[in-house]
Design a protein around this motif. Structure first.
Motif, PDB file in Angstrom:
ATOM      1  N   VAL A   1      -3.146   9.585 -44.314  1.00  0.00           N
ATOM      2  CA  VAL A   1      -4.548   9.928 -44.569  1.00  0.00           C
ATOM      3  C   VAL A   1      -4.981  11.085 -43.807  1.00  0.00           C
ATOM      4  CG1 VAL A   1      -6.813   9.077 -43.399  1.00  0.00           C
ATOM      5  CG2 VAL A   1      -5.423   7.375 -44.999  1.00  0.00           C
ATOM      6  N   LEU A   2      -4.326  11.514 -42.574  1.00  0.00           N
ATOM      7  CA  LEU A   2      -4.726  12.679 -42.011  1.00  0.00           C
ATOM      8  C   LEU A   2      -4.301  13.781 -42.779  1.00  0.00           C
ATOM      9  CD1 LEU A   2      -3.690  12.069 -38.313  1.00  0.00           C
ATOM     10  CD2 LEU A   2      -5.892  12.291 -39.163  1.00  0.00           C
ATOM     11  N   TRP A   3      -2.989  13.773 -43.163  1.00  0.00           N
ATOM     12  CA  TRP A   3      -2.629  14.941 -44.138  1.00  0.00           C
ATOM     13  C   TRP A   3      -3.583  15.210 -45.404  1.00  0.00           C
ATOM     14  CZ3 TRP A   3       3.256  13.155 -44.131  1.00  0.00           C
ATOM     15  CH2 TRP A   3       3.821  13.354 -42.879  1.00  0.00           C
ATOM     16  N   LEU A   4      -3.768  13.996 -45.998  1.00  0.00           N
ATOM     17  CA  LEU A   4      -4.734  14.103 -47.139  1.00  0.00           C
ATOM     18  C   LEU A   4      -6.143  14.669 -46.817  1.00  0.00           C
ATOM     19  CD1 LEU A   4      -4.107  10.494 -49.003  1.00  0.00           C
ATOM     20  CD2 LEU A   4      -3.460  12.877 -49.783  1.00  0.00           C
ATOM     21  N   ILE A   5      -6.510  14.297 -45.543  1.00  0.00           N
ATOM     22  CA  ILE A   5      -8.100  14.989 -45.221  1.00  0.00           C
ATOM     23  C   ILE A   5      -7.803  16.534 -45.097  1.00  0.00           C
ATOM     24  CG2 ILE A   5      -9.405  15.179 -43.155  1.00  0.00           C
ATOM     25  CD1 ILE A   5      -9.207  11.977 -42.733  1.00  0.00           C
ATOM     26  N   ILE A   6      -6.526  16.833 -44.801  1.00  0.00           N
ATOM     27  CA  ILE A   6      -6.307  18.197 -44.605  1.00  0.00           C
ATOM     28  C   ILE A   6      -6.283  19.099 -46.117  1.00  0.00           C
ATOM     29  CG2 ILE A   6      -4.754  20.206 -43.803  1.00  0.00           C
ATOM     30  CD1 ILE A   6      -3.902  18.405 -41.525  1.00  0.00           C
ATOM     31  N   PHE A   7      -5.602  18.546 -46.985  1.00  0.00           N
ATOM     32  CA  PHE A   7      -5.620  18.699 -48.267  1.00  0.00           C
ATOM     33  C   PHE A   7      -7.047  18.964 -49.010  1.00  0.00           C
ATOM     34  CE2 PHE A   7      -0.893  18.203 -48.258  1.00  0.00           C
ATOM     35  CZ  PHE A   7      -0.618  19.318 -48.648  1.00  0.00           C
ATOM     36  N   ARG A   8      -7.794  18.000 -48.695  1.00  0.00           N
ATOM     37  CA  ARG A   8      -9.059  17.774 -49.165  1.00  0.00           C
ATOM     38  C   ARG A   8      -9.870  18.816 -48.700  1.00  0.00           C
ATOM     39  NH1 ARG A   8     -13.993  14.582 -47.734  1.00  0.00           N
ATOM     40  NH2 ARG A   8     -13.233  14.918 -46.015  1.00  0.00           N
ATOM     41  N   ALA A   9      -9.805  19.073 -47.520  1.00  0.00           N
ATOM     42  CA  ALA A   9     -10.683  20.181 -46.925  1.00  0.00           C
ATOM     43  C   ALA A   9     -10.112  21.657 -47.430  1.00  0.00           C
ATOM     44  CB  ALA A   9     -10.605  20.014 -45.130  1.00  0.00           C
ATOM     45  N   ILE A  10      -9.074  21.811 -47.135  1.00  0.00           N
ATOM     46  CA  ILE A  10      -8.537  23.178 -47.596  1.00  0.00           C
ATOM     47  C   ILE A  10      -8.629  23.475 -48.953  1.00  0.00           C
ATOM     48  CG2 ILE A  10      -7.070  23.558 -45.756  1.00  0.00           C
ATOM     49  CD1 ILE A  10      -4.604  23.157 -47.481  1.00  0.00           C
ATOM     50  N   GLY A  11      -8.709  22.262 -49.907  1.00  0.00           N
ATOM     51  CA  GLY A  11      -9.077  22.531 -51.476  1.00  0.00           C
ATOM     52  C   GLY A  11     -10.453  22.962 -51.467  1.00  0.00           C
ATOM     53  N   LEU A  12     -11.281  22.413 -50.593  1.00  0.00           N
ATOM     54  CA  LEU A  12     -12.871  22.857 -50.848  1.00  0.00           C
ATOM     55  C   LEU A  12     -13.286  24.460 -50.364  1.00  0.00           C
ATOM     56  CD1 LEU A  12     -14.413  19.649 -49.848  1.00  0.00           C
ATOM     57  CD2 LEU A  12     -14.570  20.670 -52.066  1.00  0.00           C
ATOM     58  N   GLU A  13     -12.315  24.433 -49.165  1.00  0.00           N
ATOM     59  CA  GLU A  13     -12.798  25.820 -48.334  1.00  0.00           C
ATOM     60  C   GLU A  13     -12.132  26.837 -49.017  1.00  0.00           C
ATOM     61  OE1 GLU A  13     -14.737  26.284 -45.527  1.00  0.00           O
ATOM     62  OE2 GLU A  13     -15.508  24.254 -46.041  1.00  0.00           O
ATOM     63  N   PHE A  14     -11.109  26.816 -49.748  1.00  0.00           N
ATOM     64  CA  PHE A  14     -10.229  27.840 -50.247  1.00  0.00           C
ATOM     65  C   PHE A  14     -10.510  28.251 -51.684  1.00  0.00           C
ATOM     66  CE2 PHE A  14      -6.840  27.232 -46.704  1.00  0.00           C
ATOM     67  CZ  PHE A  14      -7.833  27.545 -45.788  1.00  0.00           C
ATOM     68  N   ARG A  15     -11.165  27.225 -52.323  1.00  0.00           N
ATOM     69  CA  ARG A  15     -11.190  27.521 -53.910  1.00  0.00           C
ATOM     70  C   ARG A  15     -11.805  28.690 -54.320  1.00  0.00           C
ATOM     71  NH1 ARG A  15     -14.505  26.805 -57.961  1.00  0.00           N
ATOM     72  NH2 ARG A  15     -13.103  25.907 -59.293  1.00  0.00           N
ATOM     73  N   SER A  16     -13.022  29.259 -53.624  1.00  0.00           N
ATOM     74  CA  SER A  16     -14.023  30.037 -53.867  1.00  0.00           C
ATOM     75  C   SER A  16     -13.547  31.444 -52.816  1.00  0.00           C
ATOM     76  CB  SER A  16     -15.359  29.871 -53.504  1.00  0.00           C
ATOM     77  OG  SER A  16     -15.202  29.589 -51.994  1.00  0.00           O
ATOM     78  N   GLN A  17     -12.190  31.466 -52.506  1.00  0.00           N
ATOM     79  CA  GLN A  17     -11.862  32.652 -51.700  1.00  0.00           C
ATOM     80  C   GLN A  17     -11.310  33.806 -52.454  1.00  0.00           C
ATOM     81  OE1 GLN A  17     -12.386  33.627 -48.498  1.00  0.00           O
ATOM     82  NE2 GLN A  17     -13.308  31.750 -47.795  1.00  0.00           N
ATOM     83  N   PHE A  18     -10.572  33.432 -53.561  1.00  0.00           N
ATOM     84  CA  PHE A  18     -10.368  34.543 -54.395  1.00  0.00           C
ATOM     85  C   PHE A  18     -10.881  34.069 -56.102  1.00  0.00           C
ATOM     86  CE2 PHE A  18      -7.282  34.868 -51.314  1.00  0.00           C
ATOM     87  CZ  PHE A  18      -7.251  36.358 -50.999  1.00  0.00           C
ATOM     88  N   LYS A  19     -11.034  35.058 -56.827  1.00  0.00           N
ATOM     89  CA  LYS A  19     -11.717  34.879 -58.040  1.00  0.00           C
ATOM     90  C   LYS A  19     -10.801  34.265 -59.143  1.00  0.00           C
ATOM     91  CE  LYS A  19     -15.503  35.771 -56.099  1.00  0.00           C
ATOM     92  NZ  LYS A  19     -16.056  34.484 -55.685  1.00  0.00           N
TER      93      LYS A  19
END
Lengths: 443, 357
Positions: free
Chosen positions: B87-105
């Motif tokens: 669950v901790l790992w999934l929480i990390i993947f969830r968070a970086i998915g949200l935070e990183f998607r808009s960083q490059f176009k």
């Protein structure tokens, strides 16, 4: 059983080391963001506001990393150190729950407002949200240090017949003599990290001849904050902590200073040397006589107990690692003061931005405050061994009774792989943010 | 004092599942229903703006559990070692998915993080349901085999699964067909909740379609609910005793039913916020009903050798709980204050809000 503790310890060490890359920057940086924002309110010069907003972007990336790597820290008390949690949860659960309730909520709620709310709130309220983010992150540090201080020097407790630690005096947790020196030392050290990062970005802009207006501002702010915090880390806070270790954990003090044999006429201070655990001495030692006794007790010939005075099972279990951690921290801290003093001198003579070798040094110095912070924590944690709660609960008695080492190794490998990926992404994002720079408009 | 902290932690957990629950649900909807980039972006944003302040509730629940019921915290966290770390790992993947998607176009980058966000949200919803299923089903406390305990009576260890996948064996794993069904209920509930959130907070083009999706998911949820109740009876014949003995506890299943029935009228509900409140009732009702069926037990033992873990035999000292009561009250007032400020400033639709800088 030995293997099991080994992987549990390694996993905690690895995950906390990686985690602590992020909070040490956000705590220090939040103070500098508040400074930039305050400068803007006072002078109305736009570049200070842009600087505050630029560093809040870097703060936000670090904060995300800090959150996602911080939750595993809280969970691991239960998953890997169940016995420790069961026995001491009634006490350190207090400070950890308060951290969540009073600081983490404050920091995360107002971070969102600082990032999104400038136009909605006006400048004064925007400053206030920035200040609350700073307050939240430093309060976090306070509660975490209170937790750690209790483990280093337990106070306000009672031990029941079944071995459980029960809270007897709540306020003792916060008047613990270990807490204030450790907190101040830690916070100033985090300001060292953030000011070196700010100065380094400034040096980078000047050397690349890009956004030099901001380069000058960051460099100037960075080296001034850097000098002040580097000095405060060493004196009085570092000195104060060393005295606490000598007083409350004399065995750790002997080990971290590398004193194998007690000297009757006062202890020497070791500058360089490699612990030789077989012959119980330091190889290739360079030391200055009597200085340690003077620094610790202000008496040249005060006797300081060496490792020969303690039973083997009272001494830290990894003496060389403790000794190196401590000496790396102290050595780096000394070098920091030197470089920052030189930089501030040239800044005062208005020549700093022209002295290329010094700018290159400042730019490449950036990993070292991280190393100093982390080796500082290693000194505290390795020094507390072989105990979790100093003198009362041994590390080998705190581990989860039902989790096998195979499972721990599995999750350790998973954390290593995942954190490698996180680290890579972090560098890409921070690099991109620095490359775009503060003048860029997001609209 | 034990009861006070039990209720507080239940409230904090329910808050976590209402708030971060819509993030998980948003991820599930995003994974299956968002096709156009414009929708994908705004849907990801409707979770991305809030996930970190929502996740604070998980941290708070963990901290309070540690403080108030240390023995339970130690037992459950080490006993469910692997699923918790996952669950901790999934929480990390969830968070970086949200935070990183808009960083490059470029689209490929966004696709990677969309999958990371969607799949980890789906699995998190499933795992949290499975966790609840495990707590309701009970575990082999003390690791008893042939009447001999392998550990102290309040410790256990569960593998991820047992080859039979049956909750009725002597050593049920974390995942068995009973906990899977609870996991599915959690996925469906949170998907409904997430869809309601998207409708509430965005102007995405699939909003109308989502109302139909909610209706269909609600049918599935009703069937799963009935099904799980029947199976629950076979797993634990005493599961409903608490409700029979203390009829006022029936308020919790009624809360769940109001949510379930109300959502069948999704297409007639005028205000989006009402639909969102109905799915919040589902979550609150589901969690509180499960807890109420066990109370004061918090982890049943499936063997006769060791007694259940209750709020009384796992709690910290009376003094500690009372001190924490004092600061807890102050903390809660502050917390509600922050939430009001935040909701006032980031209320309404978020389509045009800047994000990702």
């Amino acid at each position: 059983m030995e293997d099991m503790i080994f992987y549990d310890r390694l996993q905690f060490a690895f995950t906390i080391t990686f985690h602590y890359i992020f909070p040490q920057l956000t705590m220090g940086l939040s103070l500098m963001i508040v400074y930039f924002k305050w400068k803007f309110l006072k002078t109305k010069i736009e570049k200070y506001n842009n600087a505050a907003k630029f560093f809040m972007k870097i703060f936000a990336i670090n904060f995300t990393m800090g959150v996602v790597t911080g939750i595993p820290m809280e969970f691991q008390f239960g998953t890997n150190w169940a016995k420790f949690s069961e026995l001491t949860g009634g006490i350190i659960g207090q400070t950890l729950a308060m951290e969540g309730m009073f600081s983490f909520f404050l920091e995360s709620s107002f971070l969102a407002l600082f990032i999104f709310g400038e136009k909605l709130m006006g400048q004064k309220l925007h400053f206030l949200t920035g200040f609350l983010v700073f307050l939240g992150s430093w309060a976090s540090g306070w509660f975490i240090l209170a937790t750690n201080a209790w483990m280093q020097h337990p106070v306000g407790y009672e031990i029941l017949e079944n071995g459980k630690f029960v809270l007897e005096n709540f306020s003792a947790l916060f008047t613990n003599p270990w807490l204030l020196p450790a907190f101040l030392h830690n916070q100033f050290a985090s300001v060292v990290t953030s000011s070196f990062v700010v100065a380094s970005i400034g040096a980078f802009y000047i050397l690349r001849n890009k956004q030099t207006e901001y380069g000058q501002l960051f460099l100037k702010t960075g080296v001034i904050f850097g000098l002040i915090s580097s000095v405060l880390v060493a004196f009085p806070t570092g000195d104060w902590n060393a005295k606490n270790v000598a007083k409350y954990q004399p065995a750790s003090f002997a080990a971290m200073e590398g004193i194998f044999e007690t000297e009757k006429e006062g202890a020497e201070i070791v500058l360089i040397g490699q612990p030789n655990m077989v012959e119980k001495k330091l190889d290739n030692k360079i030391a200055v006589p009597n200085i340690l006794s003077f620094l610790t007790y202000q008496e040249w010939d005060k006797q300081i107990p060496g490792m020969d005075q303690f039973e083997k099972d009272e001494l830290p279990d990894n003496i060389p690692a403790l000794y190196y951690s401590y000496h790396i921290m102290v050595g780096l801290g000394t070098i920091f003061i030197g470089i920052m003093a030189l930089s501030v001198f040239f800044l005062w003579r208005k020549k700093l931005h022209k002295i290329k070798p010094l700018l290159w040094t400042i730019m490449f110095l950036v990993p070292f405050p991280y190393i100093a912070n982390i080796t500082g924590w290693y000194t505290a944690e390795l020094g507390r061994q072989p105990y979790l709660v100093y003198g009362l609960l041994r590390t080998s008695d705190g581990v989860s009774p039902t989790v096998s080492s195979g499972n721990t190794l599995f999750t350790l490998l998973g954390f290593v792989a995942l954190y490698m990926l996180l680290g890579l992404l972090f560098l890409v994002l921070v690099g991109k943010t620095i490359n775009v720079g503060p003048r860029h408009k997001t609209h | 004092m034990e009861i006070f902290w039990y209720i507080i932690i239940a409230v904090v957990l329910a808050m976590f599942f209402i708030l971060d629950g819509y993030d998980f649900g948003t991820g599930i909807i995003h994974l299956f229903f968002a096709k156009e980039e414009k929708d994908k972006e705004v849907i990801a944003k409707s979770a991305g703006l809030f996930w970190d302040s929502n996740e604070v509730w998980l941290v708070a629940a963990g901290g309070m559990l540690f403080m108030a019921f240390p023995t339970f915290y130690a037992s459950v966290f080490s006993g469910f070692y692997l699923p918790l770390i996952i669950v901790l790992w999934l929480i990390i993947f969830r968070a970086i998915g949200l935070e990183f998607r808009s960083q490059f176009k470029f689209q490929m980058w966004k696709d990677i993080w969309d999958v990371s966000f969607g799949v980890s949200s789906l699995l998190l919803a499933l795992f949290f349901g499975i966790a609840l299923g495990n707590v309701v089903r009970g575990v082999n406390l003390g690791g008893v085999e042939n009447g001999v305990s392998a550990h102290e009576g309040h410790y256990f260890f569960l593998p991820l699964w047992d080859s039979s996948f049956s909750p009725l064996t002597e050593h049920p794993g974390v995942i068995d067909w009973f906990t899977i069904i609870i996991g599915l209920i959690s996925v469906v509930t949170l998907a409904i909740h997430g869809a309601n959130w998207i409708i509430l907070k965005t102007n995405s083009t699939i909003n109308n379609k989502l109302k139909g999706v909610i209706f269909k998911l609600n049918i599935a949820l009703a069937i799963l609910t009935v099904f799980s109740l029947i199976i629950w009876q076979s797993v634990n014949p005493n599961s409903l005793d608490n409700f029979a003995n203390k009829p006022y506890l029936l308020i919790f299943p009624v809360i769940y039913l109001i949510g379930l029935v109300g959502l069948f009228f999704i297409k007639k509900i005028k205000k989006d916020v009402h639909a969102f409140l109905l799915s919040s009732l589902l979550i609150v009702g589901g969690i509180t009903s499960s807890l109420a069926s066990l109370f004061p037990v918090i982890l049943p033992s499936v063997n006769k050798t060791h007694e259940h873990l209750t709020i009384y035999n796992t709690a910290a000292s009376e003094y500690g709980l009372s001190v924490a009561f004092n600061w807890g009250i102050i903390g809660f007032i502050l917390l509600i204050g922050y939430m009001i400020i935040q909701k006032r400033l980031i209320g309404g639709k978020i389509d045009n809000m800047d994000y990702g800088h």
